[in-house]
Design a protein around this motif. Structure first.
Motif, PDB file in Angstrom:
ATOM      1  N   VAL B 110       0.874  -1.179   0.000  1.00 14.86           N
ATOM      2  CA  VAL B 110       0.000   0.000   0.000  1.00 14.86           C
ATOM      3  C   VAL B 110       0.908   1.226   0.000  1.00 14.86           C
ATOM      4  CG1 VAL B 110      -1.754   1.243   1.313  1.00 14.86           C
ATOM      5  CG2 VAL B 110      -1.738  -1.242   1.308  1.00 14.86           C
ATOM      6  N   PRO B 111       0.628   2.240  -0.852  1.00 14.96           N
ATOM      7  CA  PRO B 111       1.472   3.444  -0.816  1.00 14.96           C
ATOM      8  C   PRO B 111       1.512   4.021   0.602  1.00 14.96           C
ATOM      9  CG  PRO B 111      -0.141   3.582  -2.598  1.00 14.96           C
ATOM     10  CD  PRO B 111      -0.461   2.356  -1.819  1.00 14.96           C
ATOM     11  N   PHE B 113       1.733   6.889   1.758  1.00 19.28           N
ATOM     12  CA  PHE B 113       0.857   8.042   1.960  1.00 19.28           C
ATOM     13  C   PHE B 113      -0.503   7.573   2.470  1.00 19.28           C
ATOM     14  CE2 PHE B 113      -2.050  11.375   0.712  1.00 19.28           C
ATOM     15  CZ  PHE B 113      -1.329  12.539   0.847  1.00 19.28           C
ATOM     16  N   ILE B 114      -1.021   6.492   1.857  1.00 22.32           N
ATOM     17  CA  ILE B 114      -2.339   5.975   2.235  1.00 22.32           C
ATOM     18  C   ILE B 114      -2.253   5.170   3.533  1.00 22.32           C
ATOM     19  CG2 ILE B 114      -4.232   4.498   1.493  1.00 22.32           C
ATOM     20  CD1 ILE B 114      -3.976   7.080  -0.060  1.00 22.32           C
ATOM     21  N   THR B 115      -1.200   4.350   3.678  1.00 23.14           N
ATOM     22  CA  THR B 115      -1.049   3.569   4.909  1.00 23.14           C
ATOM     23  C   THR B 115      -1.087   4.481   6.122  1.00 23.14           C
ATOM     24  OG1 THR B 115       0.498   2.178   3.708  1.00 23.14           O
ATOM     25  CG2 THR B 115       0.405   1.881   6.078  1.00 23.14           C
ATOM     26  N   LEU B 117      -1.948   7.639   6.269  1.00 20.64           N
ATOM     27  CA  LEU B 117      -3.198   8.413   6.357  1.00 20.64           C
ATOM     28  C   LEU B 117      -4.263   7.577   7.056  1.00 20.64           C
ATOM     29  CD1 LEU B 117      -5.060  10.767   5.578  1.00 20.64           C
ATOM     30  CD2 LEU B 117      -5.339   9.747   3.341  1.00 20.64           C
ATOM     31  N   GLY B 118      -4.345   6.299   6.680  1.00 19.61           N
ATOM     32  CA  GLY B 118      -5.287   5.396   7.339  1.00 19.61           C
ATOM     33  C   GLY B 118      -4.955   5.255   8.812  1.00 19.61           C
TER      34      GLY B 118
END
Lengths: 332, 326
Positions: B110-111, B113-115, B117-118
């Motif tokens: 998972v990028p 940035f998203i990991t 952010l989550g």
């Protein structure tokens, strides 16, 4: 992404629109999940004695997701071009104030003009800072959003301006069962889809996002494409700001940041299967991503779940979805 | 090395400007007070540096700091005996969150940035779910000593900062540092030359999580318990690292410059305060400086200037192999 370069003009335009729901489309998983979640929500509402497909509920879902949906469509364009826009949240706040104050003094049309001019300008600055000054998009748009935040904090303490009754109808009116705001979202999404799939600029956005160097060597003026994508994204944020101003009846300096439109729009875009690195994905997926988040919200409301738990589940859904997409890409 | 020089110049100018406006700054207590204020951000920036130089992002540190402070207050709840176990728990929790970030990013692809952010959403939601919306409990004096107290005239946070700086510099000079920079520069090439890329990146995330834990211990003592203590810290830390000339995308930049970036940011805030620029415009100035600094760093020099610079470099200084990258 290299495919887009080799065949810039589709040979069979008649079925190309269907590709968005086709087997190899990155938008497919989000629609399958949306379908599954909707069925789940429908059953849940039935057992709870409610009706998921009641007009009140569906209209509510559409109305709540319209603003985020419009921002996310714009965000799709910049992300596809390999960039990113963190300034949309504060731009929305700024624009809602510009709209409400101009409307109070000069009327609706000049206000819309002013809003579009301000947002286009912010988008232009974003694009130029990224392409001319070679600042990473993350830093450039973070910097611009800090600047807008400073201006907002300096000039406004609370809601300002007022929106006339006639314009407030944009926020709440319906044509038949469909809210006007949802129609606006649909129109913007369709325009973006048309731009991406049918116009040279659209192909160039994919090309630049896929590989800027290859695109440049193939004769694409990559800087212009990135600037154009940022201007369009900012215009979308501007229209979302107009919509929120219509709904609030005034401009508010925190409406954008409280809504978390910056990170949430990026989340919706990647949830829709668009690659964060650019060059892969589309508007259809983004619309699905926004709807997925909205249906999820509606389920939470029905279950009367604490709002903090919503954040936890949203975070989990986001990470899990991206993990599944990565798996699919590996498998191919 | 060339890339890291501007930040020290900017920092020096800002420090001189502060000293001109406020001579107390030149005395030891005044200067130490400044370092003490800057220490939490500097430590956080050091942690963020590892993640950024390996080519990733860590957006979760802000909520992690909030979460740690809130958890510490709830668990200690004024009981002095609980101080040390809770501090140990905070460090373990920070490392664990980093481990999860790293594992999800590298194993599930998972990028980051998203990991992260989550993770930011999950942490913020989970902590307030647990505390019921508002932080409860209280920190003990022993706990707050790290952020407020000192060993004689020297604040604890300054000593902790010195220890952290020493540790990270040694770490970057060791094999791990070179491996990490190589990973960020070109993960494919690094993997082919035998670097275990997922492991290197995961360790970077763990270090970032640990730095957030240390930052939370200092901030909890310094600023007390609130739900906003870590708000926006992730962006400040990334700003500091990037100000230090570290390139987003990885592979370029030094950790000392990243820490200097944090000091520059803090010096900027201090200066704006001294000159009476209201908190409202503070963020606007921060934005302008951020863009200007990065733009100046990345603009290509005109041909003659570049030539003069390279001749200077070759005649007056011997190239330092350890800094050839930076």
């Amino acid at each position: 992404m290299t495919q887009e370069l080799r065949t810039p003009v589709p040979k069979t335009p008649t079925w190309r629109g269907l590709r968005d729901v086709g087997a190899d489309s990155p938008a497919r998983p989000v629609y399958l999940s949306l379908l599954a979640l909707t069925v789940f929500a429908w059953i849940l509402f039935l057992t709870d004695g409610g009706q998921f497909f009641s007009q009140v509920n569906t209209v509510g879902i559409l109305q709540r997701s319209a603003a985020l949906g419009i921002v996310a469509v714009g965000q799709t364009l910049v992300i596809l071009a390999g960039s990113l826009d963190l300034s949309v949240a504060f731009l929305i706040s700024l624009v809602s104030l510009v709209a409400a104050e101009t409307m109070a003094d000069y009327g609706v049309l000049p206000a819309i003009g002013a809003v579009l001019a301000v947002s286009a300008l912010v988008g232009l600055v974003n694009g130029l800072v990224i392409t001319r000054l070679k600042v990473h998009a993350f830093i450039a748009t973070l910097g611009i959003s800090l600047i807008i935040k400073g201006v907002l904090d300096h000039r406004y303490d609370g809601p300002a301006g007022s929106v006339p009754e006639s314009f407030q109808r944009l926020g709440y009116d319906r044509i038949g069962p469909v809210p006007v705001s949802a129609l606006l979202w649909a129109a913007i999404a369709f325009a973006a889809w048309f731009l991406l799939r049918r116009t040279p600029l659209g192909y160039r956005i994919y090309a630049v996002g896929g590989d800027p160097e290859v695109a440049r060597l193939s004769g694409v003026r990559t800087d212009r494409v990135v600037v154009a994508a940022h201007v369009l994204c900012a215009l979308c944020a501007g229209m979302a700001g107009l919509l929120l101003a219509a709904r609030l009846g005034a401009g508010a300096p925190t409406v954008g940041s409280d809504g978390g439109y910056d990170l949430e729009s990026i989340a919706a875009v990647v949830l829709g299967g668009t690659a964060l690195a650019g060059g892969r994905g589309g508007v259809a997926g983004t619309v699905g991503g926004v709807l997925l988040l909205a249906v999820l919200d509606s389920v939470f409301n029905q279950l009367e779940i604490n709002s903090f738990a919503k954040d936890v589940v949203r975070g989990l859904v986001l990470v899990a979805a991206l993990a599944i997409y990565a798996r699919r890409r590996l498998a191919r | 090395m060339r890339r890291t020089l501007p930040i020290f110049g900017v920092l020096a100018v800002l420090l001189v400007a502060i000293a001109v406006a406020n001579p107390y700054f030149l005395e030891l207590p005044g200067f130490l007070a400044f370092v003490k204020r800057a220490a939490p951000l500097a430590i956080l920036a050091a942690g963020q540096y590892f993640v950024i130089v390996s080519g990733e992002f860590d957006l979760s540190v802000g909520s992690l700091v909030t979460a740690e402070v809130v958890i510490a207050a709830r668990l200690i709840d004024g009981d002095p005996g609980a101080t040390w176990p809770v501090i140990a728990l905070l460090l373990v929790l920070g490392a664990l969150i980093g481990l999860v970030n790293g594992a999800v990013t590298t194993l599930l692809r998972v990028p980051s940035f998203i990991t992260t952010l989550g993770m930011m959403l999950i942490l913020a939601g989970a902590v307030f779910l647990w505390t019921g919306g508002a932080p409860r409990g209280a920190l003990t004096e022993e706990f707050r000593t790290f952020g407020r107290g000192g060993l004689g005239p020297v604040p604890w946070s300054v000593l902790i900062l010195l220890a952290v700086v020493t540790a990270v510099v040694l770490l970057m000079r060791a094999d791990f540092g070179r491996t990490l920079v190589a990973t960020g520069d070109n993960p494919g090439a690094a993997a082919l030359s035998g670097v275990r890329v997922p492991r290197a990146k995961t360790i970077a995330f763990v270090l970032s999580g640990l730095s957030a834990a240390v930052c939370a211990i200092l901030l909890g003592g310094f600023a007390g318990v609130s739900a906003q203590v870590g708000q926006g810290l992730e962006f400040q830390a990334i700003t500091a690292v990037v100000l230090g000339g570290v390139v987003l995308g990885g592979g370029r930049g030094s950790v000392v410059a990243a820490i200097a970036g944090a000091f520059t940011l803090e010096a900027l805030f201090t200066l704006l305060n001294l000159y009476g620029i209201s908190g409202a415009l503070e963020s606007a100035v921060q934005g302008v400086i951020l863009i200007a600094a990065i733009a100046l760093g990345s603009l290509t020099l005109p041909a003659w200037a570049a030539r003069a610079r390279t001749t200077n470099a070759t005649t007056h200084t011997t190239p330092d192999p350890t800094h050839a990258k930076g």
